[in-house]
Design a protein around this motif. Sequence first.
Motif, PDB file in Angstrom:
ATOM      1  N   CYS A  10       0.837  -1.211   0.000  1.00  0.00           N
ATOM      2  CA  CYS A  10       0.000   0.000   0.000  1.00  0.00           C
ATOM      3  C   CYS A  10       0.866   1.253   0.000  1.00  0.00           C
ATOM      4  O   CYS A  10       0.577   2.226  -0.711  1.00  0.00           O
ATOM      5  CB  CYS A  10      -0.929   0.005   1.215  1.00  0.00           C
ATOM      6  SG  CYS A  10      -2.183  -1.276   1.176  1.00  0.00           S
ATOM      7  N   ARG A  49      -5.759  11.460  -4.047  1.00  0.00           N
ATOM      8  CA  ARG A  49      -6.650  10.495  -3.379  1.00  0.00           C
ATOM      9  C   ARG A  49      -6.003   9.124  -3.320  1.00  0.00           C
ATOM     10  O   ARG A  49      -6.117   8.416  -2.312  1.00  0.00           O
ATOM     11  CB  ARG A  49      -7.996  10.418  -4.103  1.00  0.00           C
ATOM     12  CG  ARG A  49      -8.779  11.729  -4.065  1.00  0.00           C
ATOM     13  CD  ARG A  49      -9.950  11.694  -4.976  1.00  0.00           C
ATOM     14  NE  ARG A  49      -9.463  11.476  -6.339  1.00  0.00           N
ATOM     15  CZ  ARG A  49     -10.230  11.375  -7.403  1.00  0.00           C
ATOM     16  NH1 ARG A  49     -11.539  11.447  -7.293  1.00  0.00           N
ATOM     17  NH2 ARG A  49      -9.720  11.202  -8.605  1.00  0.00           N
ATOM     18  N   ALA A  68      -4.955   7.358   0.057  1.00  0.00           N
ATOM     19  CA  ALA A  68      -5.551   6.045   0.335  1.00  0.00           C
ATOM     20  C   ALA A  68      -4.473   4.997   0.602  1.00  0.00           C
ATOM     21  O   ALA A  68      -4.617   4.174   1.518  1.00  0.00           O
ATOM     22  CB  ALA A  68      -6.436   5.608  -0.827  1.00  0.00           C
ATOM     23  N   TYR A 107      -4.028  15.202   1.657  1.00  0.00           N
ATOM     24  CA  TYR A 107      -5.364  15.260   1.090  1.00  0.00           C
ATOM     25  C   TYR A 107      -6.024  16.612   1.344  1.00  0.00           C
ATOM     26  O   TYR A 107      -6.521  17.261   0.426  1.00  0.00           O
ATOM     27  CB  TYR A 107      -6.228  14.128   1.645  1.00  0.00           C
ATOM     28  CG  TYR A 107      -7.609  14.101   1.040  1.00  0.00           C
ATOM     29  CD1 TYR A 107      -7.797  13.651  -0.264  1.00  0.00           C
ATOM     30  CD2 TYR A 107      -8.717  14.543   1.750  1.00  0.00           C
ATOM     31  CE1 TYR A 107      -9.049  13.648  -0.828  1.00  0.00           C
ATOM     32  CE2 TYR A 107      -9.975  14.533   1.187  1.00  0.00           C
ATOM     33  CZ  TYR A 107     -10.143  14.077  -0.098  1.00  0.00           C
ATOM     34  OH  TYR A 107     -11.380  14.082  -0.675  1.00  0.00           O
TER      35      TYR A 107
END
Length: 149
Positions: free
Chosen positions: A79, A99, A103, A143
């Motif tokens: 990730c 994004r 994320a 973000y």
Amino acid sequence: MRPDARGLTPERARLLLVLAVGVVPWSVQTFTTGSTTFLFAWGLVSPSSGSLTTITDFFFRFTMGLPDYILVWPVGVACYVVALGSSLSGYLFGREDVRITAAGLVLAGVTQLEVARGFSVQPGRTAWPLGTILLWAVAGYLYWSHRAT
């Protein structure tokens, strides 16, 4: 984009933040014996014994029979790599989806909660999910600061 007073473009600043959370410990395990182990995105370090286990050793040599909570560590690294790739794309090509970057960082932080929980239920050991806090903080900053522009 134009550089700020320090000569940093927003893309470069975002990349530096994402790189920074990849070099700090994501989890710190303390033992009642006084020793400590640091889990990084790239490996495990135990200063008291001088041992170092890289993530590649972990992937290819030590995964047999390990509990599920430690097996989620490489998922978190994957990730993080997605977030790093997104941020690097913004720096190199001016095309980043913040994004996706955020994320990836948030999901990497979630995996470190599971790692810390699993380590903490073992007798004589406490795990501190430092990475979760840092990954989530950077994700939130990236973000929300991007939305403000």
